[in-house]
Structures are given as C-alpha cells and as structure tokens.
Write a protein that holds these residues in place. Structure first.
Motif, PDB file in Angstrom:
ATOM      1  N   GLY A   4      15.741  25.731  29.041  1.00 26.69           N
ATOM      2  CA  GLY A   4      15.238  26.945  28.222  1.00 26.69           C
ATOM      3  C   GLY A   4      16.478  27.338  27.318  1.00 26.69           C
ATOM      4  O   GLY A   4      16.404  27.604  26.088  1.00 26.69           O
ATOM      5  N   ALA A   5      17.701  27.267  27.792  1.00 26.88           N
ATOM      6  CA  ALA A   5      18.937  27.717  27.072  1.00 26.88           C
ATOM      7  C   ALA A   5      19.116  26.783  25.971  1.00 26.88           C
ATOM      8  O   ALA A   5      19.644  27.128  24.923  1.00 26.88           O
ATOM      9  CB  ALA A   5      19.984  27.875  28.142  1.00 26.88           C
ATOM     10  N   ALA A  61      16.483  27.582  23.331  1.00 17.50           N
ATOM     11  CA  ALA A  61      16.927  28.758  22.720  1.00 17.50           C
ATOM     12  C   ALA A  61      18.090  28.831  21.714  1.00 17.50           C
ATOM     13  O   ALA A  61      18.167  29.342  20.480  1.00 17.50           O
ATOM     14  CB  ALA A  61      17.090  29.838  23.673  1.00 17.50           C
ATOM     15  N   VAL A  82      21.825  33.823  19.919  1.00 17.89           N
ATOM     16  CA  VAL A  82      20.650  34.095  21.077  1.00 17.89           C
ATOM     17  C   VAL A  82      20.691  35.604  21.513  1.00 17.89           C
ATOM     18  O   VAL A  82      21.857  35.641  22.042  1.00 17.89           O
ATOM     19  CB  VAL A  82      20.578  33.189  21.865  1.00 17.89           C
ATOM     20  N   THR A 132      10.916  33.639  21.075  1.00 16.27           N
ATOM     21  CA  THR A 132      11.483  33.779  22.527  1.00 16.27           C
ATOM     22  C   THR A 132      11.288  32.804  23.237  1.00 16.27           C
ATOM     23  O   THR A 132      10.168  31.928  23.526  1.00 16.27           O
ATOM     24  CB  THR A 132      10.502  35.049  22.980  1.00 16.27           C
ATOM     25  N   VAL A 133      12.142  32.343  24.027  1.00 17.82           N
ATOM     26  CA  VAL A 133      12.207  31.394  25.083  1.00 17.82           C
ATOM     27  C   VAL A 133      12.395  31.861  26.496  1.00 17.82           C
ATOM     28  O   VAL A 133      13.305  32.301  26.855  1.00 17.82           O
ATOM     29  CB  VAL A 133      13.409  30.266  24.714  1.00 17.82           C
ATOM     30  N   LEU A 135      25.358  31.291  24.757  1.00 13.13           N
ATOM     31  CA  LEU A 135      24.309  31.606  23.986  1.00 13.13           C
ATOM     32  C   LEU A 135      24.228  32.681  23.001  1.00 13.13           C
ATOM     33  O   LEU A 135      23.718  32.397  21.870  1.00 13.13           O
ATOM     34  CB  LEU A 135      23.185  32.184  25.041  1.00 13.13           C
ATOM     35  N   VAL A 184      18.281  38.505  29.827  1.00 14.84           N
ATOM     36  CA  VAL A 184      18.663  37.411  31.012  1.00 14.84           C
ATOM     37  C   VAL A 184      19.374  38.345  32.003  1.00 14.84           C
ATOM     38  O   VAL A 184      20.293  39.044  31.966  1.00 14.84           O
ATOM     39  CB  VAL A 184      19.804  36.501  30.252  1.00 14.84           C
ATOM     40  N   ILE A 188      18.542  28.274  32.668  1.00 12.55           N
ATOM     41  CA  ILE A 188      19.808  28.303  31.984  1.00 12.55           C
ATOM     42  C   ILE A 188      20.641  27.763  33.134  1.00 12.55           C
ATOM     43  O   ILE A 188      21.004  28.221  34.299  1.00 12.55           O
ATOM     44  CB  ILE A 188      20.263  29.889  31.781  1.00 12.55           C
ATOM     45  N   VAL A 211      20.680  37.768  24.480  1.00 10.74           N
ATOM     46  CA  VAL A 211      20.517  37.778  25.908  1.00 10.74           C
ATOM     47  C   VAL A 211      20.215  38.925  26.670  1.00 10.74           C
ATOM     48  O   VAL A 211      20.316  39.077  27.760  1.00 10.74           O
ATOM     49  CB  VAL A 211      21.799  36.626  26.417  1.00 10.74           C
ATOM     50  N   ARG A 245      15.544  34.947  21.096  1.00  7.75           N
ATOM     51  CA  ARG A 245      15.602  35.756  22.411  1.00  7.75           C
ATOM     52  C   ARG A 245      15.492  34.716  23.644  1.00  7.75           C
ATOM     53  O   ARG A 245      14.651  33.899  23.611  1.00  7.75           O
ATOM     54  CB  ARG A 245      14.432  36.841  22.088  1.00  7.75           C
ATOM     55  N   MET A 246      16.233  35.131  24.702  1.00  6.00           N
ATOM     56  CA  MET A 246      16.322  34.393  25.895  1.00  6.00           C
ATOM     57  C   MET A 246      15.918  35.246  26.933  1.00  6.00           C
ATOM     58  O   MET A 246      16.565  36.170  27.294  1.00  6.00           O
ATOM     59  CB  MET A 246      17.519  33.713  26.177  1.00  6.00           C
TER      60      MET A 246
END
Length: 288
Positions: free
Chosen positions: A46-47, A50, A84, A10-11, A79, A89, A15, A86, A61-62
């Motif tokens: 981060g993005a 991820a 990913v 997980t990040v 993403l 988010v 973004i 999201v 996972r973001m």
C-alpha cells in the motif's frame, strides 16, 4: 515538467518496514547464506503504491495503520516526504508491520511479512469522494477491502496480491484488477473480471476483458537492482494512465516504463518522474 490533470488517487493498504538482506543468491530450505548486507527502508504494498502515485501524479492519500513506535513514525515521514497525505493513517499500540526480505544479485527476492498494525486497519471516520480513484491490495484484511469497495462509489482498482480466493461480489465491483502471471494462474475466477492487467516481468504486460486478451505491451530493458517495489510502481502507473484516458496499449507501455525505472533503484519506494514524462517517452499507442 507539469503534471497532467489526474483524478485524486487514494490507496488503502499495508505500510511496512522492510528489513532487506542482499546476498549473492537466495537460500534454499534449511540453508544459511553468509556475506549479505542489511538495509532498512519504507515498504508495504500500500505505502509503495501511494508513494509511487504521489510522485507520478503530484499527490495521493494513504489509508492504513502503523504502530505507535519509531518505525511507524519513520514510515509516515517517508510517505509525507513523497507527497502522500497521511491524515487517514492510524497509530496503533501494535507494532508496525515488518517485511523480512532476501534479495539476490539478480534482484529476485523472498519475502515474509509480519502484518502488525496492518491487521488493525479500520475505516471509521474515513470518507471517500465520488471522483477519486481507490486502489487496494490484499495485505490488509479482505473484510476491510470489501467494506471499502462497498462504501466507495467511484473507480475501484484492486491489486489482488497476495493471491487468495476472491468473492464474486468483489470481482464484480472491480473496475480494474492487477496481478502478476503467477497470481493470475492461481485465481481462475479473474476470468470473470471486467478488466485485468497481468504483468509478465521482462516480457511486459497484458490486459484482459472477461478473460479475453485485448492489449499487450512488451517489457523494457532495465538494469535490475531491486524488484520489490517495481510491481507497486506499475500498479500506480497503470491505474493513473487508464484513468487519464490513454489507450490500452499505451497505458501498459507507460506502466512498463515506470516499472523499468523502479527496478533500477535500490529503494522499494523509488524516485519517479511525473507520469507525463513517461507518456512522452513511450509516445502514442502503436497500431493493433
């Protein structure tokens, strides 16, 4: 080729929409450089991390936030297309974060970040599993990073960028800190960290335990097109490689190979092969 079995990653982080001007050289203070080309692409540390993790490991996972605007929608679509998850988010009324970037013909860059919705990341309703890896950076609030570090009981990695003073409690919580050589010099407190990966550009990378050098791997030759996402790809790769149990030298070599692949592509979220491909390319660790 099948992926190896990785722990979930997980990040938590930024973004951004990257607005990139590519020019012959970088301007100096007060100078205007003409003849550039403009591109828009998904970004944010981060993005980027991820997306790289999802491509290397098959999923990621973001946790973050974007604006309730067209840019936010496009970034979430990018993403998701990379694999990913999201769901964590958030959409905010604030504009989506934006990075203004100038890149020269050698791939060097200057970056100014407008955080936008990244300043409104919260962890309300977000759960962490004990077996997942959590990777954070410092393009979201330090308070959010500290909260996540306290709530997550599993493996915790921090890309300590942009460089800033870090509280001792955060350094002691980190299983792994990742920085470049400039950031490492600016944060002497990292000498107390359990394990620090330091990147040296074309000169490779090294690992330090409590300030003592324990492993080093040389850089790999690359056709440099864009360096923006290379460090983020390295971060995802070195975390996954270490958690897969690779020896230190081999984990660094694998991450260097991923970074070299990334700099040869225009995108800040480059296409990457499964991590196992890079492991097979690098081969076993060399004797110390």
């Amino acid at each position: 080729m099948k992926h190896s079995t990785h722990q979930p990653l997980t990040v938590l982080g930024s973004i951004n929409l990257d607005l990139i001007a590519t020019t012959e050289r970088l301007p100096v203070a007060g100078e205007t450089i003409g003849g550039g080309t403009l591109s828009r692409q998904p970004g944010g540390k981060g993005a980027n991390q991820a997306a790289a993790a999802a491509r290397l490991a098959g999923s990621a996972r973001m946790i973050g936030a974007v604006g309730n605007d067209d840019s936010g929608r496009l970034l979430l679509e990018a993403l998701a297309a990379a694999g990913v998850d999201v769901i964590d988010v958030a959409r905010r009324d604030t504009e989506t974060g934006t990075a203004l970037i100038v890149v020269d013909r050698e791939g060097e860059n200057q970056i100014a970040v407008c955080p936008g919705a990244n300043s409104e990341v919260v962890l309300d309703g977000v759960d962490f599993a004990g077996d997942e890896i959590l990777l954070c950076q410092l393009e979201v609030g330090l308070d959010i990073v500290l909260e996540a570090a306290g709530r997550h009981a599993g493996y915790f990695a921090l890309n300590a960028a942009p460089a800033q003073p870090l509280p001792l409690e955060l350094i002691q919580r980190c299983d792994l800190v990742i920085v470049n050589e400039t950031e490492y010099a600016l944060m002497p407190e990292l000498a107390d960290a359990r394990l620090v990966a330091v990147t040296y550009g074309k000169d490779g990378a090294a690992l330090y335990e409590r300030g003592n050098l324990v492993a080093r791997a040389p850089g790999r030759r690359a056709n440099v097109v864009n360096t923006i996402g290379a460090g983020d790809a390295f971060c995802a790769a070195v975390v996954l490689a270490l958690r897969d149990g690779l020896p230190y030298e081999q984990a660094l070599a694998v991450a260097n190979a991923v970074g070299a692949d990334a700099v040869g592509q225009q995108s800040s979220q480059p296409e990457l092969a499964p991590l196992m491909s890079y492991i097979e390319t690098v081969g076993p660790a060399l004797p110390a």
